[in-house]
Write a protein that holds these residues in place. Structure first.
Motif, PDB file in Angstrom:
ATOM      1  N   THR A  87       8.015   7.618  -3.875  1.00  9.98           N
ATOM      2  CA  THR A  87       7.800   7.194  -5.257  1.00  9.98           C
ATOM      3  C   THR A  87       8.779   6.079  -5.588  1.00  9.98           C
ATOM      4  O   THR A  87       9.965   6.186  -5.271  1.00  9.98           O
ATOM      5  N   PRO A 177       5.038  -9.577  -3.937  1.00  7.62           N
ATOM      6  CA  PRO A 177       3.719  -8.946  -4.091  1.00  7.62           C
ATOM      7  C   PRO A 177       2.542  -9.895  -3.899  1.00  7.62           C
ATOM      8  O   PRO A 177       1.506  -9.508  -3.366  1.00  7.62           O
ATOM      9  N   CYS A 204      -0.698   5.288   6.060  1.00  2.47           N
ATOM     10  CA  CYS A 204       0.379   5.389   5.078  1.00  2.47           C
ATOM     11  C   CYS A 204       0.771   6.851   4.906  1.00  2.47           C
ATOM     12  O   CYS A 204      -0.030   7.752   5.213  1.00  2.47           O
ATOM     13  N   ASP A 206       0.853   8.418   2.218  1.00  2.40           N
ATOM     14  CA  ASP A 206      -0.182   8.905   1.310  1.00  2.40           C
ATOM     15  C   ASP A 206      -1.538   8.532   1.901  1.00  2.40           C
ATOM     16  O   ASP A 206      -1.902   7.355   1.977  1.00  2.40           O
ATOM     17  N   VAL A 209      -4.100   5.963   0.364  1.00  2.00           N
ATOM     18  CA  VAL A 209      -3.878   4.520   0.323  1.00  2.00           C
ATOM     19  C   VAL A 209      -4.598   3.865   1.498  1.00  2.00           C
ATOM     20  O   VAL A 209      -4.444   4.280   2.650  1.00  2.00           O
ATOM     21  N   LYS A 210      -5.346   2.829   1.210  1.00  4.78           N
ATOM     22  CA  LYS A 210      -6.122   2.138   2.238  1.00  4.78           C
ATOM     23  C   LYS A 210      -5.215   1.292   3.122  1.00  4.78           C
ATOM     24  O   LYS A 210      -4.322   0.596   2.643  1.00  4.78           O
ATOM     25  N   ARG A 236       0.952  -9.567   0.552  1.00  3.59           N
ATOM     26  CA  ARG A 236       2.302  -9.048   0.343  1.00  3.59           C
ATOM     27  C   ARG A 236       3.210  -9.328   1.528  1.00  3.59           C
ATOM     28  O   ARG A 236       2.812  -9.188   2.675  1.00  3.59           O
ATOM     29  N   CYS A 251       3.017   0.480   1.319  1.00  2.00           N
ATOM     30  CA  CYS A 251       2.026   1.493   0.929  1.00  2.00           C
ATOM     31  C   CYS A 251       2.120   1.975  -0.511  1.00  2.00           C
ATOM     32  O   CYS A 251       1.112   2.364  -1.100  1.00  2.00           O
ATOM     33  N   THR A 252       3.329   2.003  -1.074  1.00  2.00           N
ATOM     34  CA  THR A 252       3.522   2.649  -2.370  1.00  2.00           C
ATOM     35  C   THR A 252       2.937   1.817  -3.510  1.00  2.00           C
ATOM     36  O   THR A 252       3.251   0.628  -3.628  1.00  2.00           O
ATOM     37  N   PRO A 253       2.091   2.420  -4.363  1.00  2.00           N
ATOM     38  CA  PRO A 253       1.597   1.697  -5.548  1.00  2.00           C
ATOM     39  C   PRO A 253       2.762   1.352  -6.473  1.00  2.00           C
ATOM     40  O   PRO A 253       3.660   2.159  -6.687  1.00  2.00           O
ATOM     41  N   LEU A 254       2.734   0.141  -7.000  1.00  2.00           N
ATOM     42  CA  LEU A 254       3.819  -0.338  -7.846  1.00  2.00           C
ATOM     43  C   LEU A 254       3.264  -0.916  -9.136  1.00  2.00           C
ATOM     44  O   LEU A 254       2.109  -1.373  -9.182  1.00  2.00           O
ATOM     45  N   LYS A 256       2.482  -3.593 -12.011  1.00  2.00           N
ATOM     46  CA  LYS A 256       2.151  -5.013 -11.886  1.00  2.00           C
ATOM     47  C   LYS A 256       3.373  -5.865 -12.198  1.00  2.00           C
ATOM     48  O   LYS A 256       4.154  -5.564 -13.097  1.00  2.00           O
TER      49      LYS A 256
END
Length: 532
Positions: A87, A177, A204, A206, A209-210, A236, A251-254, A256
């Motif tokens: 996270t 990014p 990943c 998770d 995650v694609k 990225r 991999c981790t969503p962040l 914007k």
């Protein structure tokens, strides 16, 4: 995580006519809002361009050559991907790298420090890495590695992020990014000459995650015995000291990456990464959990722009100035001050508060706003006791406040000072507050005029950072923590001259004030900054 290779031999340092390079990357990763960018080079008494394309002017020890470098393995190794997802806990966003870099390159204080032990120690073992030139590495680019990294790779908006979770490594990832053509070309140029190993990751942590077709390809860069792991996708670019952190950055969503007009740097955090206490605290403040500290460039300085964030419609925080009683109670030398306003029921019984925070209080329940402050002295040595105090601006709540903070692992020291209920972690901290309240030591009413004026402006939440006191204190804690002390060699009464000089230089740094306030019933905090 430390480098898997041994540290480089001590450098003799650049000669008096050599260029002074300062690491944009290292500064951002090490400090949050403290010295963030490349200062450029100086030659003798004159200064030149920050990013040049000439030959290296320093001694051979300032860079590294490709001779003796290990060969690139023919086949990459497959990474053992951790199962626990990470996270994003804390991040620093640089929205205008060129603007901030150019401003701080002109900053007289920073220019002076890079020729002193403070600046040289800050760059440390990364100086050979960043000072290596294209000629040293037999690369296609000219100039130094720092020119390519700071002037090209990180010329697009970027983010430094720390992660939490079972697989956290304690070191951050640096991300671009949305890497533009310039950033991608710089990455390709460095990867072509510095790559000394590779890994692949087919998934990943998770599983939702694609992953790109063929998985992730991680490169290990090795220059001047310093290792950096890095990877590039279609958009990225990510760099890290640890391959697991690198994968987390991929991999981790962040959130914007974007900012309001006039905001050049932001510090954000995710309360969910810090447990239930942080989540509850954010909820009690009336915020939705996306609070950000905002900074901007004015001339050659980085200044505070304020605190931004969304406000909870069910718990809109009150806006009011700090009382003179509070300003009288807080010592002027306090490194960190955080204030906020809490609208709570008259009774502070736990069940009453729980019902109130759950939004189930009856409309007939009377509420009242309390002004609360946290006074904090961060320590640079884990063995030292924390120095923290809670200042509650309502004497009639004394019994309820003490009950709320009782029963924990640490017994707090309590007193009533300057019409505030005070809970402190030590008798020494309590005595420090008492001296300020009684006028036996300077308090915030004795601070610089712009600071007092800023503190007296209405705010819902306010953060004051005395950067000089904060950093000089951390410096001394760090020095004493590494000093070898025993009966034969006790800790000297005075620090070495270079430590004392660095402390004095740090104490000249300014006060940064950040405010956030609710105007009307607006859904967002209005951010404002102040300071010296």
């Amino acid at each position: 995580m430390t480098s898997p290779v041994s540290p480089p031999p001590p450098s003799k340092g650049p000669g008096p006519s050599s260029a002074v390079r300062v690491a944009l990357v290292g500064a951002l990763v090490v400090g949050v809002g403290v010295g963030a960018f490349v200062l450029g080079r100086g030659s003798g008494g004159s200064s030149g361009p920050a990013f040049s394309s000439g030959e290296r002017q320093g001694p051979p020890s300032a860079g590294a050559t490709v001779e003796g470098m290990p060969e690139v393995p023919s086949e990459p190794t497959k990474m053992d991907v951790p199962d626990a997802p990470a996270t994003a806990a804390l991040w620093v966003d640089v929205h205008a790298p060129g603007k901030v870099r150019d401003a701080l390159m002109r900053n007289a204080w920073l220019k002076e420090q890079w020729g002193k032990p403070l600046g040289q120690g800050f760059v440390g073992e990364w100086a050979p890495f960043l000072g290596s030139t294209g000629a040293d590495l037999k690369a296609s680019f000219k100039g130094a590695v720092v020119d390519v990294v700071a002037g090209q790779l990180l010329d697009a908006p970027f983010r430094t992020v720390w992660f939490s979770g079972a697989s956290r490594a304690g070191t951050p990832a640096l991300l671009v990014p949305r890497a533009d053509r310039k950033s991608r070309a710089a990455w390709d140029a460095l990867d072509g000459v510095a790559k000394r190993g590779a890994m692949t990751a087919d998934r990943c942590p998770d599983s939702a995650v694609k992953v790109p077709e063929g998985g992730f390809h991680l490169s290990r860069w090795l220059v001047a015995e310093q290792t950096v792991w890095t990877a590039r996708t279609e958009e990225r670019v990510v760099l890290a000291r640890n391959p697991v952190v690198l994968l987390q950055g991929l991999c981790t969503p962040l959130p914007k990456l974007g900012a309001s007009e006039g905001v050049d740097v932001e510090v954000g955090f995710n309360p969910d990464a810090y447990g239930r206490e942080a989540q509850l605290f954010t909820h009690v403040l009336g915020l939705k959990g996306n609070a950000r500290l905002q900074f901007g460039v004015e001339g050659d300085r980085l200044v505070g722009r304020g605190i931004a964030g969304a406000v909870s419609p069910t718990a809109i925080p009150d806006t009011r100035p700090l009382s003179d009683d509070l300003l009288k109670l807080v010592p002027e030398e306090t490194p960190v001050l955080f204030t906020f306003n809490l609208t709570l029921p008259e009774s502070l019984e736990p069940e009453v508060l729980k019902t109130h925070w759950e939004g189930k209080s009856a409309q007939s329940v009377r509420t009242r706003t309390r002004q609360v402050a946290l006074v904090w002295t961060p320590r640079g040595n884990a063995s030292l006791e924390p120095e923290l105090a809670l200042l509650w601006g309502s004497e009639q709540d004394a019994e309820g406040v003490r009950a709320l903070f009782s029963g924990g692992a640490r017994t707090l020291k309590t007193a009533t000072l300057c019409k505030h209920v005070v809970l402190a972690t030590s008798d020494a901290e309590l005595e420090r507050l008492k001296k300020a309240c009684e006028g036996r030591a300077p308090n915030l009413l004795n601070a610089a005029g712009p600071v007092v004026t800023g503190l007296r402006e209405p705010a819902s939440v306010m953060l004051g950072i005395n950067t000089g006191r904060l950093l000089s204190g951390l410096l001394m804690d760090g020095y004493t923590s590494e000093a070898r002390v025993d009966r034969a060699s006790p800790l000297p009464k005075a620090a070495p001259p270079e430590i004392e000089a660095a402390r004095r230089d740090l104490e000249s740094l300014p006060y940064l004030g950040l405010r956030g306030k609710v105007v009307g019933y607006g859904p967002e905090l209005v951010s404002e900054g102040f300071g010296t």
